[in-house]
Design a protein around this motif. Structure first.
Motif, short mmCIF file in Angstrom:
data_model
loop_
_atom_site.label_atom_id
_atom_site.label_comp_id
_atom_site.label_asym_id
_atom_site.label_seq_id
_atom_site.Cartn_x
_atom_site.Cartn_y
_atom_site.Cartn_z
N ASP A 82 0.84 -1.19 0.00
CA ASP A 82 0.00 0.00 0.00
C ASP A 82 0.88 1.25 0.00
OD1 ASP A 82 0.77 0.72 2.59
OD2 ASP A 82 -0.91 -0.32 3.51
N GLN A 83 0.22 2.41 -0.09
CA GLN A 83 0.96 3.65 -0.28
C GLN A 83 2.01 3.90 0.80
OE1 GLN A 83 -1.54 7.11 -0.92
NE2 GLN A 83 0.06 7.96 -2.20
N LYS A 84 1.63 3.59 2.05
CA LYS A 84 2.55 3.83 3.16
C LYS A 84 3.78 2.92 3.04
CE LYS A 84 2.31 4.07 8.14
NZ LYS A 84 2.45 2.76 8.76
N GLU A 85 3.51 1.67 2.69
CA GLU A 85 4.62 0.72 2.53
C GLU A 85 5.50 1.09 1.35
OE1 GLU A 85 2.40 -3.29 4.22
OE2 GLU A 85 2.01 -2.67 2.16
N VAL A 86 4.86 1.54 0.28
CA VAL A 86 5.62 1.97 -0.91
C VAL A 86 6.57 3.11 -0.53
CG1 VAL A 86 5.42 3.10 -3.17
CG2 VAL A 86 3.89 1.21 -2.58
N ASN A 87 6.02 4.10 0.19
CA ASN A 87 6.85 5.23 0.59
C ASN A 87 8.00 4.80 1.47
OD1 ASN A 87 5.23 6.99 -0.82
ND2 ASN A 87 4.01 7.58 0.96
N GLU A 88 7.72 3.88 2.41
CA GLU A 88 8.77 3.41 3.31
C GLU A 88 9.88 2.70 2.54
OE1 GLU A 88 7.46 1.30 6.88
OE2 GLU A 88 9.25 0.01 6.75
N LEU A 89 9.48 1.87 1.58
CA LEU A 89 10.48 1.11 0.81
C LEU A 89 11.31 2.03 -0.09
CD1 LEU A 89 8.45 -2.08 -0.12
CD2 LEU A 89 10.42 -1.95 1.41
N ILE A 90 10.65 3.01 -0.69
CA ILE A 90 11.38 3.95 -1.55
C ILE A 90 12.41 4.71 -0.72
CG2 ILE A 90 11.22 6.07 -2.92
CD1 ILE A 90 8.44 5.12 -3.86
N GLU A 91 11.97 5.21 0.43
CA GLU A 91 12.86 6.00 1.27
C GLU A 91 14.04 5.15 1.74
OE1 GLU A 91 12.69 8.73 5.31
OE2 GLU A 91 10.89 7.70 4.65
N ASP A 92 13.73 3.93 2.14
CA ASP A 92 14.77 3.02 2.63
C ASP A 92 15.79 2.74 1.53
OD1 ASP A 92 15.91 1.48 4.61
OD2 ASP A 92 14.74 -0.31 4.13
N PHE A 93 15.29 2.48 0.33
CA PHE A 93 16.19 2.17 -0.79
C PHE A 93 17.07 3.38 -1.13
CE2 PHE A 93 17.20 2.25 -5.34
CZ PHE A 93 17.95 1.09 -5.44
N LEU A 94 16.45 4.56 -1.24
CA LEU A 94 17.21 5.74 -1.64
C LEU A 94 18.27 6.10 -0.60
CD1 LEU A 94 14.44 7.99 -3.26
CD2 LEU A 94 16.14 6.56 -4.42
N LYS A 95 17.94 5.88 0.68
CA LYS A 95 18.94 6.15 1.73
C LYS A 95 20.08 5.14 1.66
CE LYS A 95 16.37 8.64 5.25
NZ LYS A 95 15.49 8.46 6.42
N MET A 96 19.73 3.89 1.41
CA MET A 96 20.76 2.85 1.32
C MET A 96 21.69 3.13 0.15
SD MET A 96 21.78 -0.01 -0.51
CE MET A 96 20.41 -0.73 -1.41
N ILE A 97 21.13 3.55 -0.97
CA ILE A 97 21.95 3.71 -2.17
C ILE A 97 22.87 4.93 -2.02
CG2 ILE A 97 20.69 5.21 -3.81
CD1 ILE A 97 21.61 1.62 -4.62
N LYS A 98 22.50 5.85 -1.12
CA LYS A 98 23.35 7.03 -0.92
C LYS A 98 24.30 6.90 0.27
CE LYS A 98 20.57 10.17 -3.56
NZ LYS A 98 19.30 10.88 -3.59
N ASP A 99 23.76 6.56 1.45
CA ASP A 99 24.58 6.57 2.66
C ASP A 99 24.52 5.29 3.48
OD1 ASP A 99 25.34 9.35 2.42
OD2 ASP A 99 23.25 9.79 2.88
N ASN A 100 23.29 4.87 3.80
CA ASN A 100 23.13 3.79 4.77
C ASN A 100 23.80 2.50 4.30
OD1 ASN A 100 21.64 5.57 6.21
ND2 ASN A 100 19.68 4.53 5.96
N PRO A 101 24.51 1.83 5.23
CA PRO A 101 25.14 0.56 4.85
C PRO A 101 24.12 -0.55 4.60
CG PRO A 101 25.51 1.04 7.17
CD PRO A 101 24.83 2.24 6.59
N GLU A 102 22.92 -0.42 5.21
CA GLU A 102 21.94 -1.49 5.06
C GLU A 102 20.52 -0.97 4.93
OE1 GLU A 102 22.21 -4.68 7.97
OE2 GLU A 102 24.35 -4.22 8.10
#
Ligand code: ZN
Length: 156
Positions: A82-102
């Motif tokens: 759902d929309q909330k989960e989509v937003n969470e996954l997008i944010e998580d992915f974009l942070k990982m690809i820039k800074d977060n190790p995991e």
């Protein structure tokens, strides 16, 4: 097989045989994205149901293995979210690809996390980061009905 080889294999597999490639008839949201630095193009199609859940998602496009693998893996993970989960996954992915190790989200299985982490190798190459994030920015655009084409040269 070490992790680097596994990641490489996942990217090659999804890059050569992208999942959910194509278009379907009854989509109700879509957006296009373009990464001029590499020439990647994607068009994401969504069917969002009355509960704001993505009941179907596909994409058309062409580009390098990174962009195609990223779109392929993304569409696999987003189905039935759902929309909330989509937003969470997008944010998580974009942070990982820039800074977060995991990845931090608990919404996806370890197998799916491994698939997404296969793209983490692009971190060292700013130009490749745009290949990996293009489908995700395009998905945001489709979800929010943003007009116009996503262009990575206008995103940071
Ligand atoms: Zn590319």
């Amino acid at each position: 097989m070490d992790l680097k080889d596994l990641y490489q294999e996942i990217i090659l597999d999804h890059g050569k045989n992208p999942r959910n490639l194509g278009k379907f008839e009854n989509f109700n949201k879509d957006a296009k994205g373009h990464n001029p630095l590499c020439g990647d193009k994607v068009h994401v199609y969504l069917k969002v149901d009355e509960n704001k859940k993505i009941s179907d998602i596909k994409f058309e496009g062409h580009g390098c293995a990174i962009s195609m693998a990223s779109a392929s893996i993304m569409t696999e993970l987003m189905k039935d979210k759902d929309q909330k989960e989509v937003n969470e996954l997008i944010e998580d992915f974009l942070k990982m690809i820039k800074d977060n190790p995991e990845l931090k989200s608990n919404l996806i299985s370890d197998d799916d996390k491994t698939k997404l982490m296969s793209l983490s190798g692009v971190k060292k190459y700013p130009m490749r980061v745009k290949c990996a994030t293009l489908p995700w920015h395009t998905l945001i655009s489709a979800m929010t009905n943003k007009p116009g084409e996503v262009n990575t040269e206008r995103e940071d």
